[in-house]
Design a protein around this motif. Structure first.
Motif, PDB file in Angstrom:
ATOM      1  N   ASN A  46       0.825  -1.212   0.000  1.00  0.00           N
ATOM      2  CA  ASN A  46       0.000   0.000   0.000  1.00  0.00           C
ATOM      3  C   ASN A  46       0.865   1.270   0.000  1.00  0.00           C
ATOM      4  OD1 ASN A  46      -2.317  -1.570  -0.061  1.00  0.00           O
ATOM      5  ND2 ASN A  46      -2.355  -1.755   2.177  1.00  0.00           N
ATOM      6  N   GLN A  47       1.924   1.212  -0.831  1.00  0.00           N
ATOM      7  CA  GLN A  47       2.780   2.370  -1.110  1.00  0.00           C
ATOM      8  C   GLN A  47       3.654   2.785   0.062  1.00  0.00           C
ATOM      9  OE1 GLN A  47       0.391   5.402  -3.016  1.00  0.00           O
ATOM     10  NE2 GLN A  47      -0.099   4.054  -4.722  1.00  0.00           N
ATOM     11  N   ARG A  48       3.928   1.830   0.967  1.00  0.00           N
ATOM     12  CA  ARG A  48       4.916   2.070   2.016  1.00  0.00           C
ATOM     13  C   ARG A  48       5.926   0.926   1.984  1.00  0.00           C
ATOM     14  NH1 ARG A  48       3.397   6.114   5.417  1.00  0.00           N
ATOM     15  NH2 ARG A  48       1.174   6.617   5.358  1.00  0.00           N
ATOM     16  N   MET A  49       7.210   1.256   2.156  1.00  0.00           N
ATOM     17  CA  MET A  49       8.243   0.233   2.172  1.00  0.00           C
ATOM     18  C   MET A  49       7.886  -0.843   3.195  1.00  0.00           C
ATOM     19  SD  MET A  49      10.777   0.862   0.042  1.00  0.00           S
ATOM     20  CE  MET A  49      11.835   2.132  -0.658  1.00  0.00           C
ATOM     21  N   ALA A  50       8.127  -2.106   2.807  1.00  0.00           N
ATOM     22  CA  ALA A  50       7.715  -3.216   3.665  1.00  0.00           C
ATOM     23  C   ALA A  50       8.839  -4.236   3.806  1.00  0.00           C
ATOM     24  CB  ALA A  50       6.492  -3.901   3.070  1.00  0.00           C
ATOM     25  N   THR A  51       8.854  -4.930   4.936  1.00  0.00           N
ATOM     26  CA  THR A  51       9.813  -6.010   5.146  1.00  0.00           C
ATOM     27  C   THR A  51       9.152  -7.342   4.801  1.00  0.00           C
ATOM     28  OG1 THR A  51       9.140  -6.056   7.442  1.00  0.00           O
ATOM     29  CG2 THR A  51      11.138  -4.833   6.920  1.00  0.00           C
ATOM     30  N   ALA A  52       9.967  -8.413   4.758  1.00  0.00           N
ATOM     31  CA  ALA A  52       9.482  -9.723   4.317  1.00  0.00           C
ATOM     32  C   ALA A  52       8.359 -10.248   5.209  1.00  0.00           C
ATOM     33  CB  ALA A  52      10.631 -10.716   4.287  1.00  0.00           C
ATOM     34  N   ASP A  53       8.391  -9.907   6.486  1.00  0.00           N
ATOM     35  CA  ASP A  53       7.390 -10.486   7.390  1.00  0.00           C
ATOM     36  C   ASP A  53       6.108  -9.660   7.477  1.00  0.00           C
ATOM     37  OD1 ASP A  53       8.516  -8.415   8.732  1.00  0.00           O
ATOM     38  OD2 ASP A  53       9.308  -9.608  10.390  1.00  0.00           O
ATOM     39  N   GLU A  54       6.019  -8.583   6.671  1.00  0.00           N
ATOM     40  CA  GLU A  54       4.782  -7.792   6.706  1.00  0.00           C
ATOM     41  C   GLU A  54       3.606  -8.606   6.158  1.00  0.00           C
ATOM     42  OE1 GLU A  54       5.153  -3.743   6.206  1.00  0.00           O
ATOM     43  OE2 GLU A  54       3.106  -3.413   5.476  1.00  0.00           O
ATOM     44  N   VAL A  55       2.490  -8.533   6.879  1.00  0.00           N
ATOM     45  CA  VAL A  55       1.290  -9.292   6.498  1.00  0.00           C
ATOM     46  C   VAL A  55       0.638  -8.670   5.263  1.00  0.00           C
ATOM     47  CG1 VAL A  55      -1.039  -9.922   7.262  1.00  0.00           C
ATOM     48  CG2 VAL A  55       0.905 -10.085   8.855  1.00  0.00           C
ATOM     49  N   VAL A  56       0.178  -9.540   4.365  1.00  0.00           N
ATOM     50  CA  VAL A  56      -0.555  -9.096   3.172  1.00  0.00           C
ATOM     51  C   VAL A  56      -2.028  -9.430   3.382  1.00  0.00           C
ATOM     52  CG1 VAL A  56      -0.861  -9.437   0.701  1.00  0.00           C
ATOM     53  CG2 VAL A  56       1.441  -9.442   1.682  1.00  0.00           C
ATOM     54  N   GLN A  57      -2.886  -8.430   3.113  1.00  0.00           N
ATOM     55  CA  GLN A  57      -4.322  -8.617   3.348  1.00  0.00           C
ATOM     56  C   GLN A  57      -5.137  -8.388   2.089  1.00  0.00           C
ATOM     57  OE1 GLN A  57      -4.292  -5.755   6.688  1.00  0.00           O
ATOM     58  NE2 GLN A  57      -5.140  -7.430   7.929  1.00  0.00           N
ATOM     59  N   GLU A  58      -6.377  -8.861   2.121  1.00  0.00           N
ATOM     60  CA  GLU A  58      -7.311  -8.706   1.001  1.00  0.00           C
ATOM     61  C   GLU A  58      -7.307  -7.269   0.476  1.00  0.00           C
ATOM     62  OE1 GLU A  58      -9.342 -10.761  -0.654  1.00  0.00           O
ATOM     63  OE2 GLU A  58     -10.328  -9.166  -1.782  1.00  0.00           O
ATOM     64  N   GLY A  59      -7.147  -7.126  -0.830  1.00  0.00           N
ATOM     65  CA  GLY A  59      -7.233  -5.803  -1.443  1.00  0.00           C
ATOM     66  C   GLY A  59      -5.947  -4.987  -1.395  1.00  0.00           C
ATOM     67  N   ASP A  60      -4.886  -5.524  -0.782  1.00  0.00           N
ATOM     68  CA  ASP A  60      -3.633  -4.767  -0.685  1.00  0.00           C
ATOM     69  C   ASP A  60      -2.998  -4.566  -2.065  1.00  0.00           C
ATOM     70  OD1 ASP A  60      -3.694  -4.392   2.024  1.00  0.00           O
ATOM     71  OD2 ASP A  60      -2.196  -5.919   2.506  1.00  0.00           O
ATOM     72  N   GLU A  61      -2.237  -3.484  -2.180  1.00  0.00           N
ATOM     73  CA  GLU A  61      -1.390  -3.240  -3.348  1.00  0.00           C
ATOM     74  C   GLU A  61       0.045  -3.532  -2.924  1.00  0.00           C
ATOM     75  OE1 GLU A  61      -1.965   0.340  -5.873  1.00  0.00           O
ATOM     76  OE2 GLU A  61       0.090   0.848  -5.288  1.00  0.00           O
ATOM     77  N   VAL A  62       0.615  -4.589  -3.513  1.00  0.00           N
ATOM     78  CA  VAL A  62       1.982  -4.994  -3.167  1.00  0.00           C
ATOM     79  C   VAL A  62       2.881  -4.708  -4.367  1.00  0.00           C
ATOM     80  CG1 VAL A  62       3.455  -6.886  -2.393  1.00  0.00           C
ATOM     81  CG2 VAL A  62       1.033  -6.843  -1.726  1.00  0.00           C
ATOM     82  N   ALA A  63       4.004  -4.050  -4.137  1.00  0.00           N
ATOM     83  CA  ALA A  63       4.919  -3.730  -5.238  1.00  0.00           C
ATOM     84  C   ALA A  63       6.287  -4.343  -4.975  1.00  0.00           C
ATOM     85  CB  ALA A  63       5.055  -2.216  -5.385  1.00  0.00           C
ATOM     86  N   PHE A  64       6.905  -4.839  -6.036  1.00  0.00           N
ATOM     87  CA  PHE A  64       8.287  -5.339  -5.962  1.00  0.00           C
ATOM     88  C   PHE A  64       9.140  -4.532  -6.935  1.00  0.00           C
ATOM     89  CE2 PHE A  64       5.781  -9.046  -4.645  1.00  0.00           C
ATOM     90  CZ  PHE A  64       6.429  -9.384  -3.460  1.00  0.00           C
ATOM     91  N   PHE A  65      10.341  -4.163  -6.493  1.00  0.00           N
ATOM     92  CA  PHE A  65      11.212  -3.353  -7.348  1.00  0.00           C
ATOM     93  C   PHE A  65      12.657  -3.450  -6.889  1.00  0.00           C
ATOM     94  CE2 PHE A  65       8.633  -0.711  -4.412  1.00  0.00           C
ATOM     95  CZ  PHE A  65       9.597  -0.265  -3.534  1.00  0.00           C
ATOM     96  N   PRO A  66      13.601  -3.067  -7.766  1.00  0.00           N
ATOM     97  CA  PRO A  66      15.017  -3.082  -7.360  1.00  0.00           C
ATOM     98  C   PRO A  66      15.306  -1.889  -6.441  1.00  0.00           C
ATOM     99  CG  PRO A  66      14.804  -2.265  -9.599  1.00  0.00           C
ATOM    100  CD  PRO A  66      13.431  -2.682  -9.179  1.00  0.00           C
ATOM    101  N   PRO A  67      16.482  -1.878  -5.790  1.00  0.00           N
ATOM    102  CA  PRO A  67      16.861  -0.713  -4.978  1.00  0.00           C
ATOM    103  C   PRO A  67      16.732   0.565  -5.809  1.00  0.00           C
ATOM    104  CG  PRO A  67      18.399  -2.493  -4.599  1.00  0.00           C
ATOM    105  CD  PRO A  67      17.500  -2.939  -5.726  1.00  0.00           C
ATOM    106  N   VAL A  68      16.298   1.633  -5.165  1.00  0.00           N
ATOM    107  CA  VAL A  68      15.964   2.856  -5.896  1.00  0.00           C
ATOM    108  C   VAL A  68      17.230   3.617  -6.311  1.00  0.00           C
ATOM    109  CG1 VAL A  68      13.766   2.972  -4.705  1.00  0.00           C
ATOM    110  CG2 VAL A  68      15.718   4.252  -3.800  1.00  0.00           C
ATOM    111  N   THR A  69      17.113   4.386  -7.393  1.00  0.00           N
ATOM    112  CA  THR A  69      18.281   5.106  -7.917  1.00  0.00           C
ATOM    113  C   THR A  69      17.927   6.524  -8.355  1.00  0.00           C
ATOM    114  OG1 THR A  69      17.872   4.133 -10.105  1.00  0.00           O
ATOM    115  CG2 THR A  69      19.461   3.005  -8.701  1.00  0.00           C
ATOM    116  N   GLY A  70      17.063   7.193  -7.592  1.00  0.00           N
ATOM    117  CA  GLY A  70      16.713   8.573  -7.938  1.00  0.00           C
ATOM    118  C   GLY A  70      17.770   9.566  -7.468  1.00  0.00           C
TER     119      GLY A  70
END
Lengths: 84, 167
Positions: free
Chosen positions: A59-83
């Motif tokens: 849901n658009q906040r950085m998350a760790t591996a043990d964060e719970v995923v719930q119905e309707g969540d938006e989960v994103a995966f990406f490489p380390p950021v380079t802005g």
């Protein structure tokens, strides 16, 4: 449980899609479990395998591996950021 | 009681440096110091010439992440105004990528907050650079030095956004 999954940058190119809706199998209820589930899909998806440098957000906040995923969540995966 | 003005923008368009700096102190008499950082596209990286780069981001999360970084700076220092602009899309060498402007009563907090915001932006805001070189197009790798720069601001380290595969 249904979630929306987004992929960005080199991960998006490797898995060949920017987003998907997915019904999670029983037992896949955390960011780490979802990542392992996706990594097992085969060619291209090994970019999500353990040891690879992957970040995630729920849901658009950085998350760790043990964060719970719930119905309707938006989960994103990406490489380390380079802005900047 | 002074008002505090924090604002962030993610945009394709370029920005006017003079107008952005002047805007930090416009209409107020309590600003004694302004510090700024401007990031530009270099024409070379990792030993290759760079002819252009394209910045991808995560719409929605990007703005939220920048707002949280600025808010965090506001809890660490007494700031009067902060403006962050980050461009996305296709950029060429010498183009501006990012602007951070900080206004405060004194230079100490303005300098420190400006550096803090850039260090956190580098490791926490979801932007990714793809650069075009003579050898083709490539994603820019994250630098360990950016992680250590961000970790300077946190005694506890900065591993909160790492995913650890626990097996």
């Amino acid at each position: 449980m249904n979630v929306k999954i987004l992929y960005f940058a080199s991960l998006r190119e490797a898995v060949g899609q920017a987003s998907e809706e997915l019904a999670l199998p029983e037992g896949v209820a955390s960011v780490g479990a979802l990542r392992a589930h996706l990594a097992a899909r085969g060619a291209g998806w090994d970019v999500l395998a353990g040891g690879r440098n992957v970040r995630a957000a729920v849901n658009q906040r950085m998350a760790t591996a043990d964060e719970v995923v719930q119905e309707g969540d938006e989960v994103a995966f990406f490489p380390p950021v380079t802005g900047g | 009681m002074s008002t505090v003005s924090f604002s962030v923008s993610v945009q394709e368009a370029d920005f006017d440096l003079g107008a952005e700096m002047a805007g930090l102190a416009a209409g107020r008499r309590d600003v004694g110091a302004m510090a700024s950082f401007v990031g530009l596209v270099r024409d070379a990286n990792e030993g290759s010439g760079v002819s252009a780069m394209t910045l991808e981001h995560y719409p929605g999360m990007t703005e939220r992440a920048l707002e949280e970084i600025v808010a965090e700076a506001g809890t660490r220092w007494s700031l009067l105004a902060v403006r962050v602009i980050h461009r996305v899309g296709r950029l060429e060498p010498a183009d501006r990528i990012v602007f951070v402007g900080v206004a405060g009563a004194h230079r100490g907090e303005a300098f420190a907050a400006c550096e803090f915001i850039m260090d956190y932006l580098k490791t926490r805001a979801p932007f990714w650079k793809r650069e075009d070189t003579a050898q083709g197009s490539r994603w820019v790798d994250a630098r360990d030095s950016d992680d250590s720069a961000a970790a300077r601001w946190s005694e506890a380290g900065d591993d909160w956004d790492e995913i650890e595969q626990r097996r």
